[in-house]
Write an enzyme that holds these catalytic residues in place. Sequence first.
Site, PDB file in Angstrom:
ATOM      1  N   ASP A 131      11.352 -60.356  41.474  1.00  0.00           N
ATOM      2  CA  ASP A 131      12.648 -60.787  41.883  1.00  0.00           C
ATOM      3  C   ASP A 131      13.284 -59.344  42.283  1.00  0.00           C
ATOM      4  O   ASP A 131      12.594 -58.285  42.201  1.00  0.00           O
ATOM      5  CB  ASP A 131      13.551 -61.029  40.611  1.00  0.00           C
ATOM      6  N   ASP A 168      17.034 -57.859  42.230  1.00  0.00           N
ATOM      7  CA  ASP A 168      18.317 -57.457  41.778  1.00  0.00           C
ATOM      8  C   ASP A 168      17.951 -57.516  40.136  1.00  0.00           C
ATOM      9  O   ASP A 168      17.748 -58.711  39.710  1.00  0.00           O
ATOM     10  CB  ASP A 168      19.438 -58.187  41.957  1.00  0.00           C
ATOM     11  N   ASP A 218      14.021 -60.729  35.676  1.00  0.00           N
ATOM     12  CA  ASP A 218      14.963 -60.426  34.422  1.00  0.00           C
ATOM     13  C   ASP A 218      15.987 -61.744  34.086  1.00  0.00           C
ATOM     14  O   ASP A 218      16.821 -61.407  32.932  1.00  0.00           O
ATOM     15  CB  ASP A 218      15.657 -59.368  35.018  1.00  0.00           C
TER      16      ASP A 218
END
Length: 202
Positions: free
Chosen positions: A16, A18, A172
Amino acid sequence: MKMPLPEGEFDAYLFDCDGTIADSMPVHHRAWLRALEPWGATFDEELFYAWGGRPPATVIAELNARQGLAMPVDEVNEQREKYFQELLPEVTAVPEVLEHIQDAYGKVPFAVVSGSARDSVTASLTALGLLDRFDVLVCAGDYVNGKPDPECFLAAAELLDVAPERCVVFEDTDFGVRAATAAGMAVVRVPPPWQRHPSDVS
């Protein structure tokens, strides 16, 4: 401290962007608040992180539905992206993830799999000096169903020509972890900023 990989051999690393490669989630939240303010919309930090990984247009539509608003999705999204670009110089890489990128670069192919627009992902990776590390970018608009649907991760595996079970994903958010797991991939969970930088929290 380096985050351990799951057991097994992996032929591709999927990241991922961001909050995973880029420590950009606090900056994104500030950009969201600025873009939403003229419309009287609220987007508290807890909900912002809970919705991490969702495409921005989906977020705006859901905020409209929840708060009885009629914000123009495209206009608000453009303003949010404009503010984020202005704040981009403040973004740094997540050190624990950067270490994995540096260690494995050139050994296995890399892909970025993001719910953000390609322009936003490219800008973040360029600012961090990492864009050339990635063989494939799969961003909002490249797939129909966003995370937690596994479509985006499966698309990245196909583009890299690697079987899903031979991929490890760095994520995250809950949505991202669920998507990667549904794709049959191993997952490294990247802690949120307040867990990685506990000394920064007063």
